[in-house]
Design an enzyme around this catalytic site. Structure first.
Site, mmCIF file in Angstrom:
data_model
loop_
_atom_site.group_PDB
_atom_site.id
_atom_site.type_symbol
_atom_site.label_atom_id
_atom_site.label_comp_id
_atom_site.label_asym_id
_atom_site.label_seq_id
_atom_site.Cartn_x
_atom_site.Cartn_y
_atom_site.Cartn_z
ATOM 1 N N GLY A 66 2.775 2.269 11.008
ATOM 2 C CA GLY A 66 3.544 3.815 10.586
ATOM 3 C C GLY A 66 4.877 3.475 12.012
ATOM 4 O O GLY A 66 4.718 5.217 11.905
ATOM 5 N N HIS B 80 -9.148 0.783 4.904
ATOM 6 C CA HIS B 80 -7.881 1.103 5.906
ATOM 7 C C HIS B 80 -8.180 2.016 6.737
ATOM 8 O O HIS B 80 -9.138 3.144 6.761
ATOM 9 C CB HIS B 80 -7.026 2.063 4.631
ATOM 10 C CG HIS B 80 -5.462 1.613 5.475
ATOM 11 N ND1 HIS B 80 -4.731 2.709 6.086
ATOM 12 C CD2 HIS B 80 -4.588 0.719 5.223
ATOM 13 C CE1 HIS B 80 -3.724 2.340 6.712
ATOM 14 N NE2 HIS B 80 -3.662 1.508 5.967
ATOM 15 N N SER C 255 3.690 -2.378 10.008
ATOM 16 C CA SER C 255 4.937 -2.451 10.643
ATOM 17 C C SER C 255 5.733 -3.544 9.852
ATOM 18 O O SER C 255 6.515 -4.107 10.785
ATOM 19 C CB SER C 255 5.462 -1.583 11.946
ATOM 20 O OG SER C 255 5.919 -0.485 12.147
ATOM 21 N N ASN D 276 1.202 -1.011 0.004
ATOM 22 C CA ASN D 276 0.029 0.241 0.024
ATOM 23 C C ASN D 276 0.747 1.231 -0.077
ATOM 24 O O ASN D 276 1.569 1.180 0.808
ATOM 25 C CB ASN D 276 -0.522 -0.209 1.100
ATOM 26 C CG ASN D 276 -1.817 1.286 1.203
ATOM 27 O OD1 ASN D 276 -2.027 1.831 0.297
ATOM 28 N ND2 ASN D 276 -2.381 1.212 2.903
ATOM 29 N N TRP D 277 0.887 1.984 -1.304
ATOM 30 C CA TRP D 277 2.058 3.078 -1.393
ATOM 31 C C TRP D 277 1.454 4.645 -0.584
ATOM 32 O O TRP D 277 2.082 5.453 -0.230
ATOM 33 C CB TRP D 277 2.444 3.363 -2.820
ATOM 34 C CG TRP D 277 3.308 1.804 -3.531
ATOM 35 C CD1 TRP D 277 3.221 0.932 -2.549
ATOM 36 C CD2 TRP D 277 3.687 1.865 -5.124
ATOM 37 N NE1 TRP D 277 4.333 0.321 -3.715
ATOM 38 C CE2 TRP D 277 4.124 0.483 -4.948
ATOM 39 C CE3 TRP D 277 3.257 2.624 -5.847
ATOM 40 C CZ2 TRP D 277 4.954 0.253 -6.449
ATOM 41 C CZ3 TRP D 277 4.221 2.392 -7.193
ATOM 42 C CH2 TRP D 277 4.518 1.169 -7.424
ATOM 43 N N LYS D 278 0.041 4.763 -0.116
ATOM 44 C CA LYS D 278 -0.783 5.327 0.192
ATOM 45 C C LYS D 278 -0.417 7.164 -0.169
ATOM 46 O O LYS D 278 -0.718 6.424 -1.329
ATOM 47 C CB LYS D 278 0.161 5.582 2.053
ATOM 48 C CG LYS D 278 -0.362 4.568 2.776
ATOM 49 C CD LYS D 278 0.199 4.513 4.101
ATOM 50 C CE LYS D 278 -0.004 3.040 5.017
ATOM 51 N NZ LYS D 278 0.038 3.416 5.983
ATOM 52 N N GLU E 135 -6.518 4.810 7.925
ATOM 53 C CA GLU E 135 -6.594 5.834 7.874
ATOM 54 C C GLU E 135 -7.556 6.296 7.212
ATOM 55 O O GLU E 135 -7.723 7.419 7.299
ATOM 56 C CB GLU E 135 -5.140 6.139 6.828
ATOM 57 C CG GLU E 135 -3.607 5.799 7.782
ATOM 58 C CD GLU E 135 -2.609 5.532 6.619
ATOM 59 O OE1 GLU E 135 -3.067 5.309 5.451
ATOM 60 O OE2 GLU E 135 -2.219 5.155 7.616
ATOM 61 N N GLU F 261 -4.663 -4.812 10.955
ATOM 62 C CA GLU F 261 -4.164 -4.188 10.806
ATOM 63 C C GLU F 261 -3.997 -2.944 12.215
ATOM 64 O O GLU F 261 -4.817 -1.971 11.987
ATOM 65 C CB GLU F 261 -3.941 -3.191 9.724
ATOM 66 C CG GLU F 261 -3.847 -3.880 8.401
ATOM 67 C CD GLU F 261 -3.104 -2.637 7.325
ATOM 68 O OE1 GLU F 261 -1.784 -2.428 7.333
ATOM 69 O OE2 GLU F 261 -3.727 -1.688 6.869
ATOM 70 N N GLY G 271 2.793 -0.499 4.251
ATOM 71 C CA GLY G 271 2.965 0.662 3.789
ATOM 72 C C GLY G 271 4.503 0.463 4.192
ATOM 73 O O GLY G 271 5.129 0.813 2.446
ATOM 74 N N GLY G 272 5.107 1.059 4.641
ATOM 75 C CA GLY G 272 6.018 1.344 4.809
ATOM 76 C C GLY G 272 7.431 1.501 3.360
ATOM 77 O O GLY G 272 7.977 1.380 2.870
HETATM 78 P P1 PGA Z 1 2.994 0.391 7.631
HETATM 79 O O1 PGA Z 1 1.587 0.800 6.891
HETATM 80 O O2 PGA Z 1 3.701 -1.186 6.814
HETATM 81 O O3 PGA Z 1 3.986 1.821 7.365
HETATM 82 O O4 PGA Z 1 2.961 0.175 9.156
HETATM 83 C C1 PGA Z 1 0.447 -0.576 6.798
HETATM 84 C C2 PGA Z 1 -0.420 -0.378 6.366
HETATM 85 O O5 PGA Z 1 -0.848 0.498 6.628
HETATM 86 O O6 PGA Z 1 -1.105 -0.528 5.628
#
Ligand code: PGA
Length: 252
Positions: free
Chosen positions: A174, A96, A214, A10-12, A98, A168, A235-236
């Site tokens: 993050g 998600h 993470s 997930n590149w956000k 967010e 998650e 994500g990251g």
């Molecule tokens: P993260 O994000 O790996 O940066 O913790 C995961 C996600 O939000 O899908």
């Protein structure tokens, strides 16, 4: 039953036109022919087309990060399933954390998006997870159960093959803090039991449940080694080709 691992990136709201293409090309080079693990990347919507071109011919599928539940019309800023499919998306991330906690999406809105996406033939990654204060108040199971029950309302067993659940924990996203493999496994097992109750054992057995929060190459193998963890939503670490490739390789 053996489930095929599924690792999604997930590149956000990250990368750029050139950066998204470079990242996609580097992924194709590193892991484009892997077939032991299912893989997808979800770039920002404006870069989907160019990333689709860069991924073409590889085993890395494309996904959107969000979708709306109407076909077209006066919905400024929204995207339809037809638009996502038009540019090559197989998957769409829905719910998600967010979008739930920053943008304010409700379980009911998320459910409408899930139902619409399934009706239009997309595969859905439905994200669920508790906030830190909810975990501390011992509400993890209650929160995740509600998110899944409402998120999957009126989704039939026959459509469950197109659903991936991503667990998650919000406090692990993050933050560099990962749920321990045991903490994650406990919730994953609870989710699988819930699916058995809502549907049946065979649906529960077959459903892919990803962990997210993470995930990185150094912790992936241990997380993916848990019996009910069937992949990761990253994500990251999905923003660096070698890290994402390392996570995929940890699953092989
Ligand atoms: P993260 O994000 O790996 O940066 O913790 C995961 C996600 O939000 O899908």
């Amino acid at each position: 039953m053996s489930r095929k691992l599924f690792i999604a990136g997930n590149w956000k709201m990250n990368t750029s036109q050139a950066g998204s293409v470079d990242l996609a090309k580097a992924l194709v080079e590193a892991i484009g022919s892997v077939d032991k693990v299912d893989m997808a990347v979800c770039p920002p919507a404006v870069y989907l087309s160019s990333v689709a071109d860069a991924l073409s011919g590889s085993n890395i599928a494309l996904g959107g990060q969000n979708v709306f539940y109407q076909d077209n019309g006066a919905f400024t800023g929204e995207l339809s399933t037809a638009m996502l499919k038009d540019v090559g998306c197989k998957y769409v991330i829905i719910g998600h954390s967010e979008r739930r906690h920053v943008i304010g999406e409700s379980d009911e809105l998320i459910n409408r998006k899930v139902v619409k996406s399934l009706a239009d033939g997309m595969s859905v990654i439905l994200c669920v997870g508790e906030l830190l204060e909810q975990r501390q108040a011992d509400q993890t199971s209650e929160v995740v159960t509600r998110q899944i029950k409402i998120g999957l309302e009126s989704v039939h067993a026959a459509d469950m093959a197109s659903i991936t659940i991503a667990y998650e924990p919000v406090w692990a996203i993050g933050t560099g803090v990962t749920a321990s493999p045991a903490q994650a496994q406990e919730v994953h097992a609870m989710i699988r039991n819930l699916l058995a109750e809502m549907y049946d054992e065979s649906v529960a057995d077959a459903t892919i449940i990803q962990y997210g929060g993470s995930v990185k190459p150094s912790n992936a193998a241990e997380l993916l080694g848990q019996s009910d963890i069937d992949g990761a939503l990253v994500g990251g670490a999905a923003l660096k080709a070698e890290d994402f490739a390392g996570i995929v390789q940890a699953g092989m």
